[in-house]
Design an enzyme around this catalytic site. Sequence first.
Site, PDB file in Angstrom:
ATOM      1  N   VAL A  64       0.813  -1.228   0.000  1.00 29.92           N
ATOM      2  CA  VAL A  64       0.000   0.000   0.000  1.00 29.92           C
ATOM      3  C   VAL A  64       0.843   1.274   0.000  1.00 29.92           C
ATOM      4  O   VAL A  64       0.350   2.343  -0.361  1.00 29.92           O
ATOM      5  CB  VAL A  64      -1.012   0.046   1.182  1.00 29.92           C
ATOM      6  CG1 VAL A  64      -2.071  -1.028   1.060  1.00 29.92           C
ATOM      7  CG2 VAL A  64      -0.302  -0.001   2.532  1.00 29.92           C
ATOM      8  N   SER A 142      -5.450   3.688  15.736  1.00 29.99           N
ATOM      9  CA  SER A 142      -4.974   2.969  16.927  1.00 29.99           C
ATOM     10  C   SER A 142      -5.188   3.847  18.144  1.00 29.99           C
ATOM     11  O   SER A 142      -5.141   5.089  18.038  1.00 29.99           O
ATOM     12  CB  SER A 142      -3.478   2.677  16.784  1.00 29.99           C
ATOM     13  OG  SER A 142      -2.930   2.289  18.035  1.00 29.99           O
ATOM     14  N   TYR A 154       4.524   6.084  14.757  1.00 29.55           N
ATOM     15  CA  TYR A 154       3.254   5.330  14.685  1.00 29.55           C
ATOM     16  C   TYR A 154       2.088   6.215  15.128  1.00 29.55           C
ATOM     17  O   TYR A 154       1.036   6.265  14.478  1.00 29.55           O
ATOM     18  CB  TYR A 154       3.398   4.104  15.585  1.00 29.55           C
ATOM     19  CG  TYR A 154       2.274   3.101  15.542  1.00 29.55           C
ATOM     20  CD1 TYR A 154       2.226   2.115  14.556  1.00 29.55           C
ATOM     21  CD2 TYR A 154       1.276   3.106  16.517  1.00 29.55           C
ATOM     22  CE1 TYR A 154       1.209   1.174  14.536  1.00 29.55           C
ATOM     23  CE2 TYR A 154       0.260   2.163  16.506  1.00 29.55           C
ATOM     24  CZ  TYR A 154       0.231   1.198  15.514  1.00 29.55           C
ATOM     25  OH  TYR A 154      -0.785   0.271  15.501  1.00 29.55           O
ATOM     26  N   LYS A 158      -1.056   7.397  12.899  1.00 29.76           N
ATOM     27  CA  LYS A 158      -2.423   7.014  13.282  1.00 29.76           C
ATOM     28  C   LYS A 158      -3.283   8.251  13.577  1.00 29.76           C
ATOM     29  O   LYS A 158      -4.506   8.223  13.357  1.00 29.76           O
ATOM     30  CB  LYS A 158      -2.384   6.057  14.478  1.00 29.76           C
ATOM     31  CG  LYS A 158      -1.746   4.692  14.161  1.00 29.76           C
ATOM     32  CD  LYS A 158      -2.473   3.943  13.053  1.00 29.76           C
ATOM     33  CE  LYS A 158      -2.008   2.509  12.879  1.00 29.76           C
ATOM     34  NZ  LYS A 158      -2.705   1.794  11.805  1.00 29.76           N
ATOM     35  N   ILE A 187      -4.656  -5.715  20.946  1.00 29.89           N
ATOM     36  CA  ILE A 187      -5.257  -6.906  20.333  1.00 29.89           C
ATOM     37  C   ILE A 187      -4.183  -7.984  20.159  1.00 29.89           C
ATOM     38  O   ILE A 187      -3.043  -7.672  19.776  1.00 29.89           O
ATOM     39  CB  ILE A 187      -5.877  -6.565  18.951  1.00 29.89           C
ATOM     40  CG1 ILE A 187      -6.733  -5.279  19.001  1.00 29.89           C
ATOM     41  CG2 ILE A 187      -6.683  -7.748  18.407  1.00 29.89           C
ATOM     42  CD1 ILE A 187      -7.970  -5.325  19.856  1.00 29.89           C
TER      43      ILE A 187
HETATM   44  P1  NAD Z   1       0.213  -7.714  11.949  1.00 30.37           P
HETATM   45  O1  NAD Z   1       1.643  -7.324  11.929  1.00 30.37           O
HETATM   46  O2  NAD Z   1      -0.175  -9.004  12.604  1.00 30.37           O
HETATM   47  O3  NAD Z   1      -0.397  -7.700  10.467  1.00 30.37           O
HETATM   48  C1  NAD Z   1      -0.168  -6.640   9.582  1.00 30.37           C
HETATM   49  C2  NAD Z   1      -0.377  -7.119   8.163  1.00 30.37           C
HETATM   50  O4  NAD Z   1      -0.113  -6.003   7.298  1.00 30.37           O
HETATM   51  C3  NAD Z   1       0.596  -8.233   7.748  1.00 30.37           C
HETATM   52  O5  NAD Z   1      -0.108  -9.244   7.059  1.00 30.37           O
HETATM   53  C4  NAD Z   1       1.585  -7.532   6.839  1.00 30.37           C
HETATM   54  O6  NAD Z   1       2.158  -8.381   5.849  1.00 30.37           O
HETATM   55  C5  NAD Z   1       0.715  -6.448   6.234  1.00 30.37           C
HETATM   56  N1  NAD Z   1       1.493  -5.327   5.713  1.00 30.37           N
HETATM   57  C6  NAD Z   1       2.575  -4.734   6.278  1.00 30.37           C
HETATM   58  N2  NAD Z   1       3.035  -3.764   5.479  1.00 30.37           N
HETATM   59  C7  NAD Z   1       2.234  -3.746   4.383  1.00 30.37           C
HETATM   60  C8  NAD Z   1       2.216  -2.973   3.201  1.00 30.37           C
HETATM   61  N3  NAD Z   1       3.145  -2.024   2.968  1.00 30.37           N
HETATM   62  N4  NAD Z   1       1.240  -3.194   2.288  1.00 30.37           N
HETATM   63  C9  NAD Z   1       0.319  -4.163   2.494  1.00 30.37           C
HETATM   64  N5  NAD Z   1       0.309  -4.948   3.588  1.00 30.37           N
HETATM   65  C10 NAD Z   1       1.257  -4.737   4.524  1.00 30.37           C
HETATM   66  O7  NAD Z   1      -0.527  -6.486  12.663  1.00 30.37           O
HETATM   67  P2  NAD Z   1      -1.994  -6.370  13.292  1.00 30.37           P
HETATM   68  O8  NAD Z   1      -1.851  -6.331  14.759  1.00 30.37           O
HETATM   69  O9  NAD Z   1      -2.906  -7.323  12.662  1.00 30.37           O
HETATM   70  O10 NAD Z   1      -2.342  -4.866  12.847  1.00 30.37           O
HETATM   71  C11 NAD Z   1      -3.277  -4.555  11.829  1.00 30.37           C
HETATM   72  C12 NAD Z   1      -3.599  -3.079  11.909  1.00 30.37           C
HETATM   73  O11 NAD Z   1      -4.161  -2.784  13.191  1.00 30.37           O
HETATM   74  C13 NAD Z   1      -2.396  -2.158  11.761  1.00 30.37           C
HETATM   75  O12 NAD Z   1      -2.757  -1.003  11.047  1.00 30.37           O
HETATM   76  C14 NAD Z   1      -2.061  -1.803  13.192  1.00 30.37           C
HETATM   77  O13 NAD Z   1      -1.375  -0.583  13.270  1.00 30.37           O
HETATM   78  C15 NAD Z   1      -3.444  -1.719  13.789  1.00 30.37           C
HETATM   79  N6  NAD Z   1      -3.509  -1.869  15.243  1.00 30.37           N
HETATM   80  C16 NAD Z   1      -3.171  -3.036  15.846  1.00 30.37           C
HETATM   81  C17 NAD Z   1      -3.267  -3.139  17.226  1.00 30.37           C
HETATM   82  C18 NAD Z   1      -2.935  -4.389  17.977  1.00 30.37           C
HETATM   83  O14 NAD Z   1      -3.004  -4.385  19.220  1.00 30.37           O
HETATM   84  N7  NAD Z   1      -2.582  -5.484  17.327  1.00 30.37           N
HETATM   85  C19 NAD Z   1      -3.703  -2.044  17.982  1.00 30.37           C
HETATM   86  C20 NAD Z   1      -4.052  -0.872  17.319  1.00 30.37           C
HETATM   87  C21 NAD Z   1      -3.960  -0.798  15.949  1.00 30.37           C
END
Ligand code: NAD
Length: 246
Positions: A64, A142, A154, A158, A187
């Site tokens: 992306v 987030s 980050y 966000k 999460i």
């Molecule tokens: P994760 O690392 O488990 O998964 C992220 C996914 O995004 C992976 O499959 C990765 O390959 C893909 N990705 C990374 N860079 C990319 C790119 N340039 N283009 C396309 N895909 C790409 O993370 P997650 O915990 O599932 O997080 C998902 C979203 O939720 C993120 O935006 C993260 O910032 C947000 N988030 C997560 C949490 C949490 O507690 N896990 C909390 C708040 C926000």
Amino acid sequence: MINLKGKVAIVTGAAQGLGKGIAEKLANLEAHVVVSDVNQEGAEITVSEIIEKGGSAEAFLCNVANEEEAKNLVEKTAEKHGKLDILVNNAGINRDAMLHKMNHAQWDAVIGVNLTGVFNTMHPASNIMRKQESGRIINISSASWLGNIGQANYAAAKAGVVGITKTAARELGRKNITVNAICPGFIDTDMTRGVPEKVWDLMVSKIPMGRAGKPEDVANCIAFLSSDQASYINGEVINVGGGMVL
Ligand code: NAD
């Protein structure tokens, strides 16, 4: 009862974690899901698992952060299916460091994926959705957008996602397009599983529900925002964090 039969949805970063949970939920509600990720193999596994359960999905390789790839993802999906109903901007990374130690590579990488990546898909999607006079855009921000030690890059990205969400909600509302953001709290995914046990326990101790969230907790909220029942919810920033941010 939410049903998304006939809807075409794109979920970015859907090879694992939250994105995978979101893709599975939308497919379970009968949407056709374009499972997009930089990790093609992971995206294909998500797709095969969805299809095994009777859902409809396809994998689409896309970084992306790359303008052309993001444009291609959105435009090719709309061309192939004749429309784009739902765009979920979930792809995200972290490169944590204290501000005084953060280098430009860490800053640029996180802004590039987490903020510019959202613009890169929303820009072509808004053109398509404006023409069809319908659409749902849901951006994953987030709880960290309010500021979090070690996450200047980050949190800035966000917070930027909140800004683009609210602006697009104002610009696109008259075209029957809603744009909302979700702020997951803590999460259980690969992104959080890497933290030391002490930090995990500290984070969970701040959550009134007493547990980390699951991808389904976030996916359920996205399913609702994607549905007809949420057609008058626009420009909102919704915490899904068990009360972590109140
Ligand atoms: P994760 O690392 O488990 O998964 C992220 C996914 O995004 C992976 O499959 C990765 O390959 C893909 N990705 C990374 N860079 C990319 C790119 N340039 N283009 C396309 N895909 C790409 O993370 P997650 O915990 O599932 O997080 C998902 C979203 O939720 C993120 O935006 C993260 O910032 C947000 N988030 C997560 C949490 C949490 O507690 N896990 C909390 C708040 C926000």
